[in-house]
Design a protein around this motif. Structure first.
Motif, short mmCIF file in Angstrom:
data_model
loop_
_atom_site.label_atom_id
_atom_site.label_comp_id
_atom_site.label_asym_id
_atom_site.label_seq_id
_atom_site.Cartn_x
_atom_site.Cartn_y
_atom_site.Cartn_z
N ARG A 38 0.35 -0.94 -0.23
CA ARG A 38 -0.14 0.38 0.26
C ARG A 38 0.80 1.09 0.08
O ARG A 38 0.29 2.49 -0.15
N MET A 39 2.00 0.79 0.50
CA MET A 39 2.98 2.27 0.36
C MET A 39 3.69 2.36 -0.96
O MET A 39 4.48 3.32 -1.10
N GLY A 40 3.25 1.68 -1.30
CA GLY A 40 4.03 2.08 -2.89
C GLY A 40 5.85 0.83 -3.16
O GLY A 40 6.42 1.30 -4.27
N HIS A 41 5.71 0.11 -2.28
CA HIS A 41 7.13 -0.68 -2.10
C HIS A 41 6.88 -2.06 -2.69
O HIS A 41 6.12 -2.76 -2.03
N LEU A 42 7.85 -2.55 -3.06
CA LEU A 42 7.93 -3.91 -3.39
C LEU A 42 8.24 -5.12 -2.69
O LEU A 42 8.92 -4.75 -1.57
N ALA A 43 7.43 -5.81 -2.14
CA ALA A 43 7.22 -7.00 -1.39
C ALA A 43 6.80 -8.19 -1.80
O ALA A 43 6.42 -8.49 -2.73
N THR A 44 6.96 -9.30 -0.97
CA THR A 44 7.45 -10.34 -1.19
C THR A 44 6.42 -11.34 -0.30
O THR A 44 6.31 -11.40 0.62
N LEU A 45 5.16 -11.90 -0.98
CA LEU A 45 4.05 -12.52 0.35
C LEU A 45 4.79 -13.99 -0.01
O LEU A 45 4.86 -14.82 -1.73
N HIS A 46 4.74 -14.48 1.36
CA HIS A 46 4.83 -16.41 1.11
C HIS A 46 3.59 -17.05 1.82
O HIS A 46 3.48 -16.31 2.80
N VAL A 47 3.10 -17.58 0.40
CA VAL A 47 1.74 -17.96 0.35
C VAL A 47 2.20 -19.62 0.65
O VAL A 47 2.16 -20.27 0.32
N PRO A 48 1.68 -20.38 1.37
CA PRO A 48 1.45 -21.56 2.00
C PRO A 48 0.09 -22.50 1.40
O PRO A 48 -0.42 -21.64 0.95
#
Length: 275
Positions: free
Chosen positions: A120-130
């Motif tokens: 939401r801040m426009g930063h690149l993020a990584t989501l770890h999805v089980p």
């Protein structure tokens, strides 16, 4: 016979195979979908609590629960509960659900899928999805189980509507499995006039045969779908039991990350440049 053809995915290899079965359904790392299905019964045994068997549609029925993989195969089932029983309550009685609650899908880090998106801040993020179970709003949200956003679509954001559409498009496999079960074994479309235990055994036997025929590659004929009306849809939301706050927060984070990821799918994620 049931254990031979309705196999709960409990090993890493079996869970991975379930993930692969969902690979073309658009929901990252989904491995199972869960839902209930009602079968009409005519209860002659007056010793039963007849009111308990009246379902939300207003007739006597048995409620039957199932986890289904992406190929439409039943992987864990529970048949013959009174029609008034809430799906969220029945599902907690299943042995497989208890394994899920004890972390079955969370114990293999190599099965997690990493998704990149802009937060939401426009930063690149990584989501770890089980590995995930897809469920409707009658079931509680867990780290390993995703449910749709509630409320009127008119009030939902575009991102939430997109999440619900992708979620529904993947979860529909369990509704189709019940529909094909009824279409192939059409005695399930009518009203059973046997003892309720016999009816429950008949439903279970049909599920076993469904899986056997699926494994044998027996095609489902389109004309068998005539007259099949799914009873699993819910107009309202059934009460849910409380879940641990930390587990709920983790589930919300995964759901929010997936929502952002889906919404950004049509727009490539731009990596920040090194300066």
């Amino acid at each position: 016979m049931q254990d031979r053809f309705i196999r709960m995915p409990t090993t890493r290899a079996e869970i991975e195979a379930c993930i692969q079965s969902f690979s073309r359904r658009g929901f990252p790392n989904a491995c199972l979908a869960v839902d209930g299905c009602h079968v009409k019964v005519e209860l002659a045994d007056q010793n039963l609590g007849l009111q308990d068997f009246i379902c939300y549609k207003g007739f006597y029925s048995l409620n039957n629960m199932a986890y289904v993989d992406g190929s439409g195969m039943f992987r864990a089932v529970l048949c013959g509960w009174a029609g008034s029983s809430a799906d969220g309550g029945v599902i907690k009685e299943m042995e497989f659900t208890k394994l899920l609650q004890n972390g079955l899908l969370l114990q293999y880090p190599t099965l997690y899928k990493d998704l990149e998106y802009l937060d939401r801040m426009g930063h690149l993020a990584t989501l770890h999805v089980p590995p995930l179970v897809l469920a409707d709003s009658a079931f509680g949200m867990e780290t390993w189980q995703m449910t749709p956003y509630k409320g009127d679509n008119l009030a939902a954001t575009s991102a939430e509507r997109r999440f619900n559409w992708i979620h529904s498009s993947a979860r529909v496999v369990v509704e189709h499995a019940f529909g094909r079960l009824k279409g192939r074994f059409r005695l399930l479309l009518g009203t059973h006039r046997t003892a309720w235990r016999t009816c429950a055994q008949s439903i279970l036997a049909a599920m076993v045969l469904h899986n056997f025929l699926g494994q044998e590659g027996d095609a489902f004929m389109q004309e068998w779908a005539e007259g099949v009306v799914e009873l699993g849809d819910r107009d309202g939301v059934q009460p849910q039991e409380a879940v641990a706050q930390d587990m709920l927060e983790s589930a919300v984070q995964i759901k929010q990350g997936l929502t952002d990821f889906f919404f950004q799918q049509e727009r490539p994620v731009r990596r920040p440049r090194n300066r």
